[in-house]
Design a protein around this motif. Sequence first.
Motif, PDB file in Angstrom:
ATOM      1  N   ALA A 138      67.900  74.331  51.876  1.00  0.00           N
ATOM      2  CA  ALA A 138      66.913  74.775  50.888  1.00  0.00           C
ATOM      3  C   ALA A 138      65.496  74.384  51.302  1.00  0.00           C
ATOM      4  N   LYS A 139      65.330  73.170  51.843  1.00  0.00           N
ATOM      5  CA  LYS A 139      63.999  72.736  52.268  1.00  0.00           C
ATOM      6  C   LYS A 139      63.530  73.529  53.495  1.00  0.00           C
ATOM      7  N   ALA A 140      64.465  73.954  54.332  1.00  0.00           N
ATOM      8  CA  ALA A 140      64.083  74.790  55.469  1.00  0.00           C
ATOM      9  C   ALA A 140      63.577  76.144  54.996  1.00  0.00           C
ATOM     10  N   ALA A 141      64.259  76.736  54.025  1.00  0.00           N
ATOM     11  CA  ALA A 141      63.805  78.011  53.468  1.00  0.00           C
ATOM     12  C   ALA A 141      62.415  77.859  52.858  1.00  0.00           C
ATOM     13  N   GLU A 142      62.226  76.761  52.140  1.00  0.00           N
ATOM     14  CA  GLU A 142      60.917  76.485  51.539  1.00  0.00           C
ATOM     15  C   GLU A 142      59.839  76.348  52.611  1.00  0.00           C
TER      16      GLU A 142
ATOM     17  N   LEU B 262      59.832  77.547  55.675  1.00  0.00           N
ATOM     18  CA  LEU B 262      59.579  78.824  56.342  1.00  0.00           C
ATOM     19  C   LEU B 262      58.594  79.670  55.540  1.00  0.00           C
ATOM     20  N   ARG B 263      58.812  79.741  54.237  1.00  0.00           N
ATOM     21  CA  ARG B 263      57.880  80.505  53.400  1.00  0.00           C
ATOM     22  C   ARG B 263      56.497  79.849  53.385  1.00  0.00           C
ATOM     23  N   ALA B 264      56.462  78.529  53.267  1.00  0.00           N
ATOM     24  CA  ALA B 264      55.176  77.828  53.267  1.00  0.00           C
ATOM     25  C   ALA B 264      54.449  78.002  54.591  1.00  0.00           C
ATOM     26  N   GLY B 265      55.210  78.181  55.674  1.00  0.00           N
ATOM     27  CA  GLY B 265      54.625  78.371  56.998  1.00  0.00           C
ATOM     28  C   GLY B 265      54.196  79.793  57.278  1.00  0.00           C
TER      29      GLY B 265
ATOM     30  N   GLU C 113      61.373  70.712  57.754  1.00  0.00           N
ATOM     31  CA  GLU C 113      60.010  71.178  58.012  1.00  0.00           C
ATOM     32  C   GLU C 113      59.760  71.320  59.502  1.00  0.00           C
ATOM     33  N   VAL C 114      60.257  70.357  60.282  1.00  0.00           N
ATOM     34  CA  VAL C 114      60.106  70.430  61.732  1.00  0.00           C
ATOM     35  C   VAL C 114      60.913  71.590  62.290  1.00  0.00           C
ATOM     36  N   ALA C 115      62.144  71.761  61.783  1.00  0.00           N
ATOM     37  CA  ALA C 115      62.962  72.884  62.239  1.00  0.00           C
ATOM     38  C   ALA C 115      62.280  74.209  61.947  1.00  0.00           C
ATOM     39  N   ALA C 116      61.712  74.341  60.752  1.00  0.00           N
ATOM     40  CA  ALA C 116      61.038  75.583  60.367  1.00  0.00           C
ATOM     41  C   ALA C 116      59.841  75.854  61.267  1.00  0.00           C
ATOM     42  N   ARG C 117      59.070  74.820  61.544  1.00  0.00           N
ATOM     43  CA  ARG C 117      57.908  74.994  62.420  1.00  0.00           C
ATOM     44  C   ARG C 117      58.350  75.424  63.815  1.00  0.00           C
ATOM     45  N   SER C 118      59.428  74.840  64.300  1.00  0.00           N
ATOM     46  CA  SER C 118      59.953  75.237  65.611  1.00  0.00           C
ATOM     47  C   SER C 118      60.408  76.689  65.591  1.00  0.00           C
ATOM     48  N   MET C 119      61.082  77.083  64.520  1.00  0.00           N
ATOM     49  CA  MET C 119      61.545  78.461  64.396  1.00  0.00           C
ATOM     50  C   MET C 119      60.379  79.433  64.354  1.00  0.00           C
ATOM     51  N   LEU C 120      59.242  78.979  63.842  1.00  0.00           N
ATOM     52  CA  LEU C 120      58.044  79.814  63.755  1.00  0.00           C
ATOM     53  C   LEU C 120      57.213  79.770  65.031  1.00  0.00           C
ATOM     54  N   GLY C 121      57.710  79.068  66.048  1.00  0.00           N
ATOM     55  CA  GLY C 121      57.035  79.046  67.340  1.00  0.00           C
ATOM     56  C   GLY C 121      55.964  77.991  67.480  1.00  0.00           C
ATOM     57  N   GLU C 122      55.884  77.073  66.518  1.00  0.00           N
ATOM     58  CA  GLU C 122      54.891  76.013  66.587  1.00  0.00           C
ATOM     59  C   GLU C 122      55.445  74.821  67.373  1.00  0.00           C
ATOM     60  N   HIS C 123      54.539  74.003  67.873  1.00  0.00           N
ATOM     61  CA  HIS C 123      54.959  72.741  68.495  1.00  0.00           C
ATOM     62  C   HIS C 123      55.256  71.734  67.391  1.00  0.00           C
ATOM     63  N   ALA C 124      56.434  71.189  67.380  1.00  0.00           N
ATOM     64  CA  ALA C 124      56.823  70.242  66.333  1.00  0.00           C
ATOM     65  C   ALA C 124      57.790  69.232  66.917  1.00  0.00           C
ATOM     66  N   SER C 125      57.758  68.032  66.342  1.00  0.00           N
ATOM     67  CA  SER C 125      58.641  66.962  66.807  1.00  0.00           C
ATOM     68  C   SER C 125      58.987  66.066  65.624  1.00  0.00           C
ATOM     69  N   TYR C 126      60.256  65.749  65.487  1.00  0.00           N
ATOM     70  CA  TYR C 126      60.676  64.890  64.382  1.00  0.00           C
ATOM     71  C   TYR C 126      60.741  63.450  64.870  1.00  0.00           C
ATOM     72  N   ASP C 127      59.817  62.616  64.370  1.00  0.00           N
ATOM     73  CA  ASP C 127      59.774  61.220  64.822  1.00  0.00           C
ATOM     74  C   ASP C 127      59.599  60.251  63.660  1.00  0.00           C
TER      75      ASP C 127
END
Length: 411
Positions: free
Chosen positions: A16-20, A22-25, A305-319
């Motif tokens: 659910a947070k990934a869907a959120e 993706l839309r926010a992105g 949120e990091v997964a969504a950003r990655s799916m959208l082609g952005e540079h993201a890292s979960y740390d």
Amino acid sequence: MAQPTYLIVGASLAGAKAAEALRAGGFDGRIVLLGQEQEAPYERPPLSKGYLMGKQDRETIFVHPSQWYTDNAIDLRLGITATALDPSGKTVTVSTGETVGYDKLLLATGASPRRLPVPGADLDGVLYLRSVQDSERIKDTFQHASRIAFVGGGWIGLEVAAAAREAGVESTVLERGELPLCRVLGPQIAQVFADLHREHGVDVRVSAHVSEILDGGGGKAAGVRLADGSVIEADAVVVGIGAAANTALAADAGLQVDIGVVVDAALRTSQPDIYAAGDVASAFHPLLGKHIRVEHWANALHQPEVAARSMLGEHASYDRVPYFFTDQYDLGMEYAGHAEPGSYDDVVIRGDLESREFIAFWLANGRVLAGMNVNIWDVNDAIQRIVRSGGTVERAALADPDVPLDQLIPA
């Protein structure tokens, strides 16, 4: 051109947070969210805490109101299981027989409780906690059971045992190790939790190896037999012996799987356009320099949120520094960091163990791997900064309550 489809398998908190996110992105394509349960995505901590104890209403556990999915054009499909994944064809086959195509896929399939491998484990009255229905079944059991045996002294077992005692149910915790939580916290801090439960009337038994669940007649569990021959009579048995990541879908499709679906810091799997987040993901953690799989709420909340950003082609890292919390009786605790058994050589206490108002730090060569604040509040952010710094900290200052934690953060 047809709109791109982003498919999320697992209508969990992470899904659910990934869907959120993706839309926010800014993603305005098609989002399909598949859930095996009939319930809309919900949060799991209340299932062993407030909701189980009747202190939270059912509506409070859901990630979003039902209308949110309609308002955000999320195609939420419940009661559907993904049965096969074809990475080359970019399709997922589901239990209805339908094939769902995707442009990008997020696996948020979570984890399942480990089953107790002894005779009688399939009897009625042997309970596990993962779903809201499981929590409701246990809550109902509190109303008619006079005594419950808990197999496993981990976080779930202890939280549910605390809820049982709050409901006035006689409780016995059966722990295979030398103390509940000993593997996670070490003997000094684990003793605090054992004492806490004993003071609240729980019969905590250690080095207790379950050999059989007893049949009281009619296929109903009536207690537990231990390897030494002793018997604990019970009206129900709650099993909490850990969880295993739901990796079958990924493994059958040829994705790299270890203790979870293996992903990099951007949560990308070994196959193009497939990502994983939450309990199922074994993610490379840049701060720790290795892959870890974390089953706690904070991971499922923030990784998407990091997964969504990655799916959208952005540079993201979960740390993010790993984090979890527990509430048992009058004890509240927050833990930040990652101190595996054998990884630390020192435990430093700031405060008083007996009064259960303290901070514990796990160190390796003077570097703080993790910190836990018990009944002391508004300090966890500082603890996380100390952990994140990676520098060495003077032991005496770490143990001194008069030295502000912010002063201990290495430059």
